[in-house]
Design a protein around this motif. Structure first.
Motif, PDB file in Angstrom:
ATOM      1  N   GLU A   1      39.172  30.371  37.805  1.00  0.00           N
ATOM      2  CA  GLU A   1      38.957  31.763  38.202  1.00  0.00           C
ATOM      3  C   GLU A   1      39.317  32.715  37.075  1.00  0.00           C
ATOM      4  O   GLU A   1      38.654  33.748  36.880  1.00  0.00           O
ATOM      5  N   SER A   2      40.347  32.373  36.314  1.00  0.00           N
ATOM      6  CA  SER A   2      40.774  33.219  35.202  1.00  0.00           C
ATOM      7  C   SER A   2      39.766  33.204  34.051  1.00  0.00           C
ATOM      8  O   SER A   2      39.428  34.252  33.497  1.00  0.00           O
ATOM      9  N   GLU A   3      39.283  32.009  33.713  1.00  0.00           N
ATOM     10  CA  GLU A   3      38.401  31.880  32.557  1.00  0.00           C
ATOM     11  C   GLU A   3      36.955  32.261  32.844  1.00  0.00           C
ATOM     12  O   GLU A   3      36.266  32.813  31.979  1.00  0.00           O
ATOM     13  N   TYR A   4      36.484  31.967  34.059  1.00  0.00           N
ATOM     14  CA  TYR A   4      35.062  32.138  34.339  1.00  0.00           C
ATOM     15  C   TYR A   4      34.753  33.200  35.393  1.00  0.00           C
ATOM     16  O   TYR A   4      33.583  33.508  35.630  1.00  0.00           O
ATOM     17  N   HIS A   5      35.784  33.733  36.037  1.00  0.00           N
ATOM     18  CA  HIS A   5      35.619  34.803  37.030  1.00  0.00           C
ATOM     19  C   HIS A   5      34.674  34.387  38.154  1.00  0.00           C
ATOM     20  O   HIS A   5      33.780  35.143  38.562  1.00  0.00           O
TER      21      HIS A   5
ATOM     22  N   GLU B   1      34.500  32.286  42.140  1.00  0.00           N
ATOM     23  CA  GLU B   1      35.327  32.040  43.317  1.00  0.00           C
ATOM     24  C   GLU B   1      35.504  30.538  43.496  1.00  0.00           C
ATOM     25  O   GLU B   1      34.526  29.779  43.467  1.00  0.00           O
TER      26      GLU B   1
END
Length: 252
Positions: free
Chosen positions: A50-54, A56
């Motif tokens: 979630e942090s790297e690729y945004h 869900e």
């Protein structure tokens, strides 16, 4: 962003090959459902993705050999996202390295339950939703079954069972626009490193038989191929076994 608005279930998606595949799909914008037996592993993967690729990411703790647990994964997925587009059956446990004559029934059951039965349960439970989405199934088999590798009897048996199951599903479910394919990877993973340490002779024999002289990368070599098989570009490919083994999977 070929997978934008697509929902992808990846068993064993929190580590090893599964996590590499997860990263490949996340980089294409997919919403992910990761399953596995260890909650902390899944949560760590979720945070990173979630942090790297945004994207869900839903995590659901499950042992694929538990039919009720698999049903829960499908239910939780549909509750969150409303649909399922891609199912990837990657998770598998076995007594790799144990010779056939040294196998116990429990050893053999381990491979069949966590591999063949788990794949069957996930495919059956996801079918109604894949039918609606004209989705894709990618099941993991192995060169261990294709070439009968030493020390891999129960693992090979489970993987060849998965290949047979996949071919029948491709035949039965093609009418619904579902394509079903199998990949057989040879990948550098923490598990492979442990196998190298415990069975150095078998490891050396394996790498010697790889024409490209290396093991594959879980994200770049395996994950990207899975993205292709789940995309519109591969909509006419079904019932196939694709060996991703640096040339070691050559067959007549």
């Amino acid at each position: 962003m070929r997978m934008k608005n697509k929902v992808v279930i990846i068993t064993g998606g929190g580590k090893g090959i599964g996590f590499g595949v997860s990263k490949a799909f996340a980089s294409e914008g997919a919403s992910l459902v990761l399953t596995g037996r260890t909650p902390s592993t899944l949560e760590q993967a979720k945070e990173q993705l979630e942090s790297e690729y945004h994207v869900e990411v839903l995590t659901v703790t499950a042992d694929g050999s538990d039919e009720a647990a698999v049903k829960n994964v499908i239910e939780k997925t549909v509750e969150r996202f409303g649909h399922i587009d891609v199912l990837i059956n990657n998770a598998q446990t076995s007594k790799s390295g144990v010779l056939l004559q040294d196998h116990t029934k429990e050893d053999f059951d381990l491979a069949i339950n966590t591999g063949l039965y788990a794949t069957f349960f996930y495919m059956r439970e996801a079918f109604p939703y894949l039918k609606e989405s004209h989705g894709a199934i990618i099941n993991f088999a192995s060169g261990a079954g294709l070439s009968g590798r030493e020390g891999q009897s129960s693992y090979a048996a489970a993987k060849e069972g998965i290949r047979g199951l996949s071919r029948v599903a491709a035949t039965e479910w093609g009418q619904y626009g579902i394509n079903v394919n199998v990949v057989c990877p040879l990948v550098e993973t923490p598990g492979l490193a442990k196998w190298k340490e415990e069975y150095p002779e078998l490891y050396a024999k394996t790498i010697k038989g790889v024409p490209l002289g290396r093991f594959g990368d879980a994200e770049k070599d395996i994950g990207r191929t899975c993205v292709f098989l789940a995309s519109e570009d591969a909509s006419f490919i079904s019932g196939e076994t694709i060996t991703l083994q640096g040339g070691s999977g050559l067959r007549p």
